[in-house]
Every structure is written in structure tokens, then in C-alpha cells.
Design a protein around this motif. Structure first.
Motif, PDB file in Angstrom:
ATOM      1  N   ARG A 119       0.946  -1.188  -0.127  1.00  0.00           N
ATOM      2  CA  ARG A 119      -0.107   0.038  -0.046  1.00  0.00           C
ATOM      3  C   ARG A 119       0.672   1.284  -0.032  1.00  0.00           C
ATOM      4  N   THR A 120       2.178   1.040   0.030  1.00  0.00           N
ATOM      5  CA  THR A 120       3.127   2.331  -0.065  1.00  0.00           C
ATOM      6  C   THR A 120       3.786   2.202  -1.190  1.00  0.00           C
ATOM      7  N   PRO A 121       3.440   2.390  -2.314  1.00  0.00           N
ATOM      8  CA  PRO A 121       4.241   2.168  -3.604  1.00  0.00           C
ATOM      9  C   PRO A 121       5.649   3.250  -3.442  1.00  0.00           C
ATOM     10  N   GLY A 122       6.751   2.785  -3.786  1.00  0.00           N
ATOM     11  CA  GLY A 122       8.099   3.446  -3.759  1.00  0.00           C
ATOM     12  C   GLY A 122       8.808   3.446  -2.601  1.00  0.00           C
ATOM     13  N   LEU A 123       8.023   2.677  -1.436  1.00  0.00           N
ATOM     14  CA  LEU A 123       8.747   2.537  -0.275  1.00  0.00           C
ATOM     15  C   LEU A 123       8.737   0.991   0.245  1.00  0.00           C
ATOM     16  N   THR A 124       8.551   0.132  -0.947  1.00  0.00           N
ATOM     17  CA  THR A 124       8.447  -1.483  -0.561  1.00  0.00           C
ATOM     18  C   THR A 124       9.439  -1.843   0.265  1.00  0.00           C
ATOM     19  N   GLN A 125      10.948  -1.740  -0.281  1.00  0.00           N
ATOM     20  CA  GLN A 125      11.909  -2.395   0.138  1.00  0.00           C
ATOM     21  C   GLN A 125      12.209  -1.757   1.508  1.00  0.00           C
ATOM     22  N   ALA A 126      12.348  -0.409   1.568  1.00  0.00           N
ATOM     23  CA  ALA A 126      12.647   0.324   2.849  1.00  0.00           C
ATOM     24  C   ALA A 126      11.683   0.031   4.260  1.00  0.00           C
ATOM     25  N   THR A 127      10.249   0.017   3.807  1.00  0.00           N
ATOM     26  CA  THR A 127       9.135  -0.358   4.796  1.00  0.00           C
ATOM     27  C   THR A 127       9.500  -1.890   5.413  1.00  0.00           C
ATOM     28  N   ASP A 128       9.812  -2.704   4.403  1.00  0.00           N
ATOM     29  CA  ASP A 128       9.779  -4.040   4.816  1.00  0.00           C
ATOM     30  C   ASP A 128      10.987  -4.363   5.685  1.00  0.00           C
ATOM     31  N   LEU A 129      12.160  -3.777   5.252  1.00  0.00           N
ATOM     32  CA  LEU A 129      13.446  -3.738   5.964  1.00  0.00           C
ATOM     33  C   LEU A 129      13.456  -3.196   7.263  1.00  0.00           C
ATOM     34  N   ILE A 130      12.739  -2.030   7.420  1.00  0.00           N
ATOM     35  CA  ILE A 130      12.616  -1.452   8.768  1.00  0.00           C
ATOM     36  C   ILE A 130      11.961  -2.385   9.526  1.00  0.00           C
ATOM     37  N   ASP A 131      10.615  -2.725   9.001  1.00  0.00           N
ATOM     38  CA  ASP A 131       9.774  -3.468  10.029  1.00  0.00           C
ATOM     39  C   ASP A 131      10.469  -5.027  10.352  1.00  0.00           C
ATOM     40  N   GLY A 132      11.141  -5.705   9.451  1.00  0.00           N
ATOM     41  CA  GLY A 132      11.716  -6.785   9.652  1.00  0.00           C
ATOM     42  C   GLY A 132      12.870  -6.649  10.592  1.00  0.00           C
ATOM     43  N   HIS A 133      13.763  -5.645  10.576  1.00  0.00           N
ATOM     44  CA  HIS A 133      14.647  -5.674  11.457  1.00  0.00           C
ATOM     45  C   HIS A 133      14.118  -5.523  13.051  1.00  0.00           C
ATOM     46  N   LEU A 134      13.099  -4.363  12.946  1.00  0.00           N
ATOM     47  CA  LEU A 134      12.356  -4.212  14.378  1.00  0.00           C
ATOM     48  C   LEU A 134      12.136  -5.191  14.740  1.00  0.00           C
ATOM     49  N   ILE A 135      11.194  -6.071  14.190  1.00  0.00           N
ATOM     50  CA  ILE A 135      10.563  -7.235  14.714  1.00  0.00           C
ATOM     51  C   ILE A 135      11.366  -8.512  15.062  1.00  0.00           C
ATOM     52  N   THR A 136      12.532  -8.668  14.192  1.00  0.00           N
ATOM     53  CA  THR A 136      13.508  -9.557  14.421  1.00  0.00           C
ATOM     54  C   THR A 136      14.347  -9.309  15.638  1.00  0.00           C
ATOM     55  N   ASN A 137      14.732  -8.011  15.972  1.00  0.00           N
ATOM     56  CA  ASN A 137      15.232  -7.791  17.184  1.00  0.00           C
ATOM     57  C   ASN A 137      14.254  -8.135  18.523  1.00  0.00           C
ATOM     58  N   LEU A 138      13.222  -7.880  18.365  1.00  0.00           N
ATOM     59  CA  LEU A 138      12.186  -8.039  19.233  1.00  0.00           C
ATOM     60  C   LEU A 138      11.923  -9.467  19.554  1.00  0.00           C
ATOM     61  N   MET A 139      12.042 -10.306  18.516  1.00  0.00           N
ATOM     62  CA  MET A 139      12.081 -11.898  18.550  1.00  0.00           C
ATOM     63  C   MET A 139      13.250 -12.449  19.111  1.00  0.00           C
ATOM     64  N   ILE A 140      14.462 -12.043  18.965  1.00  0.00           N
ATOM     65  CA  ILE A 140      15.660 -12.427  19.479  1.00  0.00           C
ATOM     66  C   ILE A 140      15.800 -12.001  20.955  1.00  0.00           C
ATOM     67  N   GLU A 141      15.226 -10.905  21.367  1.00  0.00           N
ATOM     68  CA  GLU A 141      15.203 -10.816  22.706  1.00  0.00           C
ATOM     69  C   GLU A 141      14.523 -11.447  23.579  1.00  0.00           C
ATOM     70  N   ALA A 142      13.233 -11.790  23.018  1.00  0.00           N
ATOM     71  CA  ALA A 142      12.029 -12.675  23.740  1.00  0.00           C
ATOM     72  C   ALA A 142      12.704 -14.217  23.874  1.00  0.00           C
ATOM     73  N   VAL A 143      13.478 -14.941  22.660  1.00  0.00           N
ATOM     74  CA  VAL A 143      13.990 -16.070  22.816  1.00  0.00           C
ATOM     75  C   VAL A 143      15.122 -16.160  23.716  1.00  0.00           C
ATOM     76  N   ASP A 144      15.884 -14.939  23.811  1.00  0.00           N
ATOM     77  CA  ASP A 144      17.175 -15.002  24.933  1.00  0.00           C
ATOM     78  C   ASP A 144      16.590 -15.019  26.168  1.00  0.00           C
ATOM     79  N   ARG A 145      15.308 -14.027  26.510  1.00  0.00           N
ATOM     80  CA  ARG A 145      14.777 -14.344  27.839  1.00  0.00           C
ATOM     81  C   ARG A 145      14.353 -15.733  28.217  1.00  0.00           C
ATOM     82  N   LYS A 146      13.674 -16.386  27.257  1.00  0.00           N
ATOM     83  CA  LYS A 146      13.283 -17.670  27.279  1.00  0.00           C
ATOM     84  C   LYS A 146      14.241 -18.615  27.620  1.00  0.00           C
ATOM     85  N   ILE A 147      15.704 -18.525  26.828  1.00  0.00           N
ATOM     86  CA  ILE A 147      16.658 -19.375  27.252  1.00  0.00           C
ATOM     87  C   ILE A 147      17.213 -19.206  28.749  1.00  0.00           C
ATOM     88  N   GLY A 148      17.242 -17.925  29.177  1.00  0.00           N
ATOM     89  CA  GLY A 148      17.408 -17.504  30.714  1.00  0.00           C
ATOM     90  C   GLY A 148      16.487 -18.318  31.641  1.00  0.00           C
TER      91      GLY A 148
END
Length: 786
Positions: free
Chosen positions: A369-398
């Protein structure tokens, strides 16, 4: 001193450590409680992380400009040993098979991630001496919790699942509580509301829950009725701890009916049957006696965030084990495999960026829904969610270590872990490199997202490996030497006091090299002279290529693959689907879709869009300094550009395109030398490479690596043709065709509708009289090794 000679000393050391653990302070400020004497053999906790490469890890000195928080894994690294130079296979099933067989994919034919259309011949065989079977000879009991993806699933009539829900039991595990599927299902963009459509991809809620009106003024809600699968309902509204009612409801295992009040029973449009990414699971369970069964996503126990459920189920099993019997507990966390989905806020520190910000769930963040911003939007969202998911699994490993009594949390929330006070080996390893949109491509590290998971390059195969336990000498150090995922088989055998070569038929060899000495001797020299990785194409039934569908993944250098059997799987990987049930972006493609990547390439060429092919086979070998990559790809017939109709193209039957590439690599911090496009030391050509431009040292390295590559090619060719040419009739691969093969065939021909099995020698997807005749015609034959 040989490894076999070293075992008595190791056993004495571990016995002393166990006694110390039983008699000393537990680390929590109180003495250990009275009870059964702890086993002298160490317990083994093996944690497998999904799609998490070293690019994410601050413990390795990388992580990019905005790294994920991993305090617990960092604490484990500091309390044990960090292996700086560990390789996995390029994707998940082949790596996971190496853990438990000690052999490379080309020996077992477990060549790629298993999907429903692959034959059982490409799944780990129940006739193998697997690791849990080996450890059982030393008195161990074993459990596997979560994701491991060592078998097919029951999609399409259990085509490749001869033993059904007892498959993991047949491979040797006493207890299995996890997933046969390779990844969480797609996010339910309807957020469980059938009013939004019949397809989980048809709704407006890209994060799987109803956001607030601030995020989505049209479809959001600030209040609603939260229904639960087991019955009951709770009214939720913004206020207090509830920032987003839809997210809170999902985290509790429920489905929010936006803007409505609770009724006596859930309305018919509340859909508990559909899966919703990381917040549901279709769990398969089996015990020491088999008896496998499914717990569906509609069951209350199957609903909740996977990293939490995986941890809780692991702790529940461990809590039932007698103290005088050693165990091996393997926990396969689903994170951070796609689909990327925000974890519960309770697992994230309050000051972590993005914890409470649901902007990634806004329609404005949707690339379509955001022509011209496809890659930038997906990349920012992907990296943000990835960080949150890694922090969450690190917490559960602890939480897992604390729940097992191996560590405690200090008052400031940090992990207090002293492995020397325990009787447990802890091993954490990634199954392959990070997937494209999650790769950290900024400094420190600057990894390469176009050469990530599913490629043989460093970003795709270089993974974290952390080991801690009472046998570790001089903890807090790094091991710079090469190790591979296959070596863990021998490590776990050595720890248990088992002979790793037990049960290996004559003519076969383990690829696993010893690595225990790296733990017990701080000055241990390198053991491996080379390291190896590979990925190939699994066996599929003859003629099945007519039903394959191409998927092109733009973020991975527009690579085209036919690995994914369904559109939803392709879309979850960020791909463009060229099969049936097409999307608007594939206008002009026939309604039945295309059936090979040549057709997709021709279509895309007409739109000036580039396309590369996922290799048929991909391999790499290194001496630690130089790296040789060999890739084999399909060619197209007719030649690209010579036919006007894309549907006219087929894969060539006359040969493949084989290319060699030579690189110089290292594991330096903060900027490792990676095998990037353009960094090859000589032109990329069919083997052998022209080495005229290389210096004498480089030429010698290439010749050594080429010889090693050719050895692996020979092994692969032997095992690929084992059923058809080299040893037809030997379904259990013990090197002889005998009465046992007939008995095994008879059993399998009566299971699963006589479909695919390890005794389907002609690979037609049936275990039938034709295969029986192959056994009878070869009865008494003995077969050489590769």
C-alpha cells in the motif's frame, strides 16, 4: 592420547563435578535439597536456534548498528566457550540431521528442507544409529521439544511420513512434544475473525491482532470481547497495562471481537481452527511407547507464544526425570524463522525500541500500500521485529536455565550462571544463517542479505555456537578453530561416554570430528583441516515436476525456487508466487500458473525483471583461510529469449551449469572478510578454475580444496544413486540386501497407504510389489561404501 583413552579421565572429572554440585551451594543462596544422588554422567541441554546467524550476535562482536539484546546468551558465552568459526548447512533440515546422524547430507540424502511433496527417502531413516539411540546405550533418556523439522508433515495425505505421528519416536526419542512442520504457519491477517474472509491472508491485520484505532482508524478497536478456545470471555479496553486490547488478547491465547461485548458463547465467526504465526501451534506428541497424536491449534494448550510454550514444555518434561538417570533435552526454538511476528511485551525490556509501538502493524507500513517504499518499509519492520523476537527467545533461554536449576536471576535481572556448580552440558547453536530481510548489513559486521540462508556463503552458513558446562577449562574464552554442525554428534557421544562409531555399518564413516578437547584443554590445536557445507534437491516422485510452482524472492537477489509447495509458504518468505491462485502482480501468467523457474524467468525477462535460480546443489569447503564454492544450476531449453511463449520453456535434460568460486575469508571483528559478490579471487567459471592470476600459495590452496570438493562430489553421487544403481534393495543402508530388507519392506508396505518410504527404490511414491521384486532380485548382494 586418543579420545577413547581420555574417557576414564573425563568420567572421573564429571563424577567429581556432579558430587560438587550435589554438595555445594546451588547458586541461589541455599543448600541443595536432600534427594536422590545425581547421575555421574552429565545431563545435556541442547538448544537450537532457527535462522539466527552470527550477524545478530553482540557476543561475537557483530549485530549491526541496532543489535538485538541478548544478555542471557552473552552470559552463557562468558561462562563457557564461544566457537568463533562454526559452520552449519545452508538450511534447516540438513543441519538438524547432521546433529543427530554425524554425517553430511550427501551421505544421508537429507539434502534440503523437507516439504510435503518430498519422498521419505530424503528424510532421516529410522534405520540410522541416531544420537538418541546411541545415548540410550549409556543409560540416557531423551526428549525433543519444539521445532526440529526432521520429518515430513501430514499435509497431502502424509505422503512422506510412513510412521505418522510416531516418526520422532522411531528416530529414537523417548519423548517428543513439538512440530513436524518446518515453521510457524502464516500470520492470520484476519486476527481470527472469519468475517474478514476465508483465507488467513485476506484480512487487514498484518500482525495477527486487531490494533488500536490510532494505528488503524478504519479496522482498529480500543475495546472488545476477548474469547478463549477453552470457553470464557474477558472484556478488554485500553487502559492500565492494556495498551492494545487485540494484542493483549492474542498474547493470552484469545481472539478479540473488536468493539463488542462478551456473549454467553463465542460467535460463529471466531475462528480457533486457523493458525496464527507464533501464537498457535499444531503440536504432535509421543512418549517412550510411541502413541503419537496431534493437539490442534484449537486446543487451549496449543495457543500462546511459541517461545514460552516451548520453554514450559521442556521444563515440564525435565521436572519428571529421576535424578539418578542422565538425560538429553533438545529444545528447538521456532524463533526467528519467518513469519516475523511481534512477541509478547512481557518478554521485552521496557526501554527496548519498538516494545509497545505497533506502527509495524499499521496499514501504512504495508509495502503493497506504499508504492515506492516497498523495500525500505519491509526492511525497517523486519529488523525491528527480528530484534524483538531475538530478545524474547534470549529471555526464555534464561528462564529455561533458571527453571532447570542451572542458574538464577540476580536482583537486577541479569543471569547468575556458574556451570562448574552443575552437572549439565549446555550447547546453543544456530541451524543456518539469518534469512534475507533480517540480516544485519550495517557495521559492525556488514553481512550480506543477498547471500544469506539457503546459500553456501558466510552469511548463510556461519552460525553461533556456545558451549558451557562443568568440564570447560578456562571459561570465558573463544575457540578460533573450525567446527561443523556435524561434529556435535561426536561431542555428545564423548560427553555420554559412548563410542560414536557404534552401529555404523561397514563401508560407512562418520563425518563428525572430535571437539571435546576444545572444552577440556584451553590450548587445544585445531582438529579439522577443512570445513564443509552443502545443500541439494530432495527426492521427489517421478513426474512431480509437472505440479511444481515457482516462487521468486526479490530480497534474495530475485532467486527463483520450486521448493515451496503452497502459495502461503512462498508469501511468508517474502516471495512472489507464480503458481495457480495468482496475485495481481503476476498479471498475464496463465491461470494454472507456471511449473518451472525457466518459465518464470522468461515471463520476468519480458518485464525487464532479473531472475536467478536457486542451485540444484550448492557446496563449499574451506581450509579456514580460503573457501571454494561450487554451485550447480538448471539450464533452460530452449535457450532463454528464443521462444515467444514463457510456457514453452523447460529445464534442459542435457546437463547443468556448474560454477566454481574461490574466496579469501576470515572471522575478524568488527569487519570480517566475507565472500561477497565481486570479491572472488579469480573469474567464476566451470571447474577447474584458471589459477594463472593467483599466487603460488593461493594456487596450492585451490588444488587442495578442489580435491576435497571432488571427494565430496563422489560421495554425493554414490548415495544419490544408491537405490537405483549402487545397492538396490538395501533400504536400511546396512550394506547388504537380506531377509531384514524384506521384513522392513513388508512392514512399510502396510503403513500409510503404502506410499513413500525408505523402501521405495524406484522413487515413484509407492512402497509396492515392484520394490519387493527389487529386493528379491538382489538378495544376498553386498555393497561397497562410498
Amino acid at each position: 592420547m586418543t579420545q577413547r583413552q581420555a574417557r576414564p579421565l573425563l568420567s572421573a572429572t564429571l563424577a567429581a563435578a556432579a558430587l560438587l554440585a550435589a554438595c555445594s551451594d546451588s547458586g541461589s543462596g541455599s543448600s541443595a535439597p536432600d534427594g536422590p544422588v545425581a547421575s555421574a554422567k552429565p545431563n545435556i541441554l541442547f538448544i537450537v536456534l532457527d535462522d539466527l546467524g552470527v550477524d545478530q550476535m553482540t557476543a561475537y562482536g557483530y549485530g549491526g548498528a541496532a543489535p538485538a539484546r541478548t544478555p542471557n546468551m552473552t552470559a552463557i558465552a562468558r561462562a563457557g566457550v564461544l566457537f568463533r568459526n562454526a559452520w552449519a548447512m545452508p538450511d534447516c533440515t540438513p543441519t538438524r540431521a547432521t546433529f543427530f546422524t554425524g554425517r553430511y547430507p550427501s551421505q544421508t540424502n537429507v539434502l534440503n528442507a523437507l516439504v510435503a511433496t518430498d519422498l521419505a527417502n530424503s528424510a532421516p531413516s529410522p534405520y540410522e544409529m541416531t544420537l538418541p539411540k546411541l545415548l540410550k546405550t549409556e543409560g540416557y533418556t531423551s526428549a525433543l521439544i519444539g521445532k526440529m523439522h526432521l520429518t515430513g508433515s501430514d499435509l497431502n495425505g502424509a505422503f512422506n511420513l510412513p510412521h505418522g505421528y510416531d516418526s520422532m519416536w522411531k528416530l529414537g526419542w523417548d519423548h517428543f512434544d513439538g512440530f513436524l512442520d518446518g515453521a510457524p504457519y502464516n500470520i492470520d491477517t484476519r486476527a481470527g475473525l472469519a468475517t474478514q474472509g476465508a483465507d488467513v491472508d485476506s484480512g487487514p491485520y498484518k500482525c495477527g491482532f486487531v490494533p488500536t484505532r490510532r494505528i488503524d482508524a478504519v479496522n482498529g478497536a480500543d475495546a472488545g470481547a476477548c474469547y478463549f478456545a477453552g470457553g470464557g470471555c474477558t472484556q478488554l479496553a485500553v487502559g492500565g497495562d492494556v495498551v492494545t486490547p487485540g494484542r493483549t488478547c492474542m498474547e493470552r491465547g484469545g481472539i478479540l471481537d473488536p468493539g463488542q461485548s462478551c456473549q454467553a458463547s463465542a460467535p460463529a465467526y471466531i475462528d480457533f481452527e486457523a493458525q496464527n504465526g507464533y501464537y498457535t501451534g499444531r503440536w504432535v506428541k509421543s512418549s517412550a511407547n510411541g502413541g503419537g497424536y496431534v493437539v490442534p491449534a484449537s486446543d487451549p494448550s496449543s495457543r500462546g507464544y511459541r517461545s514460552i510454550l516451548e520453554t514450559d514444555r521442556a521444563l515440564a518434561w525435565a521436572g519428571q526425570q529421576p535424578a539418578d538417570r542422565p538425560w538429553m533435552l533438545t529444545v528447538g526454538y521456532s524463533a526467528i524463522h519467518t513469519p516475523l511476528q511481534v512477541p509478547p511485551v512481557a518478554l521485552i525490556a521496557q526501554d527496548t525500541p519498538g516494545r509497545d509501538d505497533n506502527l509495524v502493524c499499521s496499514p501504512l507500513a504495508d509495502s503493497e500500500r506504499t508504492p515506492g517504499l516497498t523495500q525500505a518499509t519491509d526492511l525497517i519492520d523486519g529488523h525491528l521485529i527480528t530484534n524483538l523476537m531475538i530478545e524474547a527467545v534470549d529471555r526464555k533461554i534464561g528462564d529455561l536455565l533458571v527453571g532447570l536449576g542451572l542458574a538464577r536471576y540476580k536482583d537486577d535481572g541479569t543471569l547468575d550462571y556458574h556451570p562448574e556448580r552443575t552437572n549439565t552440558l549446555v550447547v546453543i547453536m544456530g541451524d543456518n544463517g539469518t534469512y534475507v530481510n533480517s540480516v544485519k548489513f550495517t557495521a559492525p559486521g556488514r553481512f550480506d542479505p543477498t547471500r544469506a540462508k539457503a546459500s553456501p556463503y558466510q552469511t548463510g552458513v556461519w552460525v553461533p555456537l556456545l558451549v558451557a558446562g562443568p568440564m570447560v577449562a578456562s571459561p570465558g574464552r573463544e575457540v578460533p578453530h573450525m567446527v561443523g554442525s556435524v561434529d556435535l554428534y561426536r561431542l555428545f557421544a564423548e560427553i555420554a561416554g559412548a563410542d560414536a562409531d557404534t552401529g555404523i555399518p561397514a563401508g560407512q564413516t562418520l563425518d563428525a570430528q572430535p571437539m571435546l578437547a576444545y572444552l577440556t584443554q584451553a590450548d587445544q590445536a585445531g582438529i579439522r583441516s577443512t570445513n564443509f557445507t552443502e545443500m541439494g534437491t530432495n527426492f521427489r516422485a517421478a513426474g512431480s515436476s509437472e505440479n511444481e510452482s515457482p516462487c521468486v524472492i526479490p530480497a534474495a537477489n530475485n532467486v527463483c525456487t520450486t521448493l515451496f509447495p503452497q502459495k502461503g509458504v512462498c508469501l511468508a518468505q517474502g516471495g512472489i508466487w507464480y503458481g495457480d491462485n495468482l496475485s495481481p502482480e503476476t498479471s498475464g501468467v496463465p491461470a494454472e500458473g507456471y511449473h518451472n523457474c525457466c518459465q518464470a524467468q522468461a515471463y520476468r525477462a519480458g518485464r525487464n525483471e532479473s531472475t536467478t535460480f536457486l542451485p540444484v546443489t550448492t557446496k563449499a569447503v574451506t581450509d579456514g583461510t580460503f573457501k571454494l564454492v561450487r554451485q550447480t544450476r538448471n539450464q533452460c531449453d530452449p535457450a532463454m529469449g528464443t521462444a515467444s511463449d514463457p510456457g514453452a520453456y523447460r529445464y534442459s535434460t542435457t546437463g547443468f551449469d556448474i560454477r566454481d568460486e574461490l574466496y579469501r575469508i576470515d572471522t575478524a571483528v568488527p569487519s570480517p572478510a566475507l565472500d561477497r559478490d565481486g570479491s572472488e579471487l579469480t573469474a567464476i567459471t566451470a571447474p577447474p578454475l584458471d589459477t594463472a592470476t593467483l599466487d603460488p600459495g593461493q594456487q596450492q590452496a585451490y588444488e587442495r580444496l578442489k580435491s576435497e570438493m571432488e571427494r565430496h562430489d563422489s560421495v554425493a553421487d554414490y548415495h544419490w544413486n544408491y537405490d537405483s544403481t549402487n545397492c538396490p534393495g538395501d533400504g536400511n543402508h546396512d550394506g547388504v540386501v537380506d531377509r531384514q530388507d524384506l521384513d522392513n519392506w513388508r512392514e512399510l508396505s502396510q503403513l500409510n497407504g503404502a506410499q513413500s518410504s525408505w523402501y521405495d527404490f524406484n522413487h515413484d511414491g509407492r512402497t509396492d510389489a515392484t520394490d519387493q521384486m527389487i529386493i528379491q532380485n538382489n538378495m544376498g548382494r553386498t555393497c561397497r561404501g562410498a
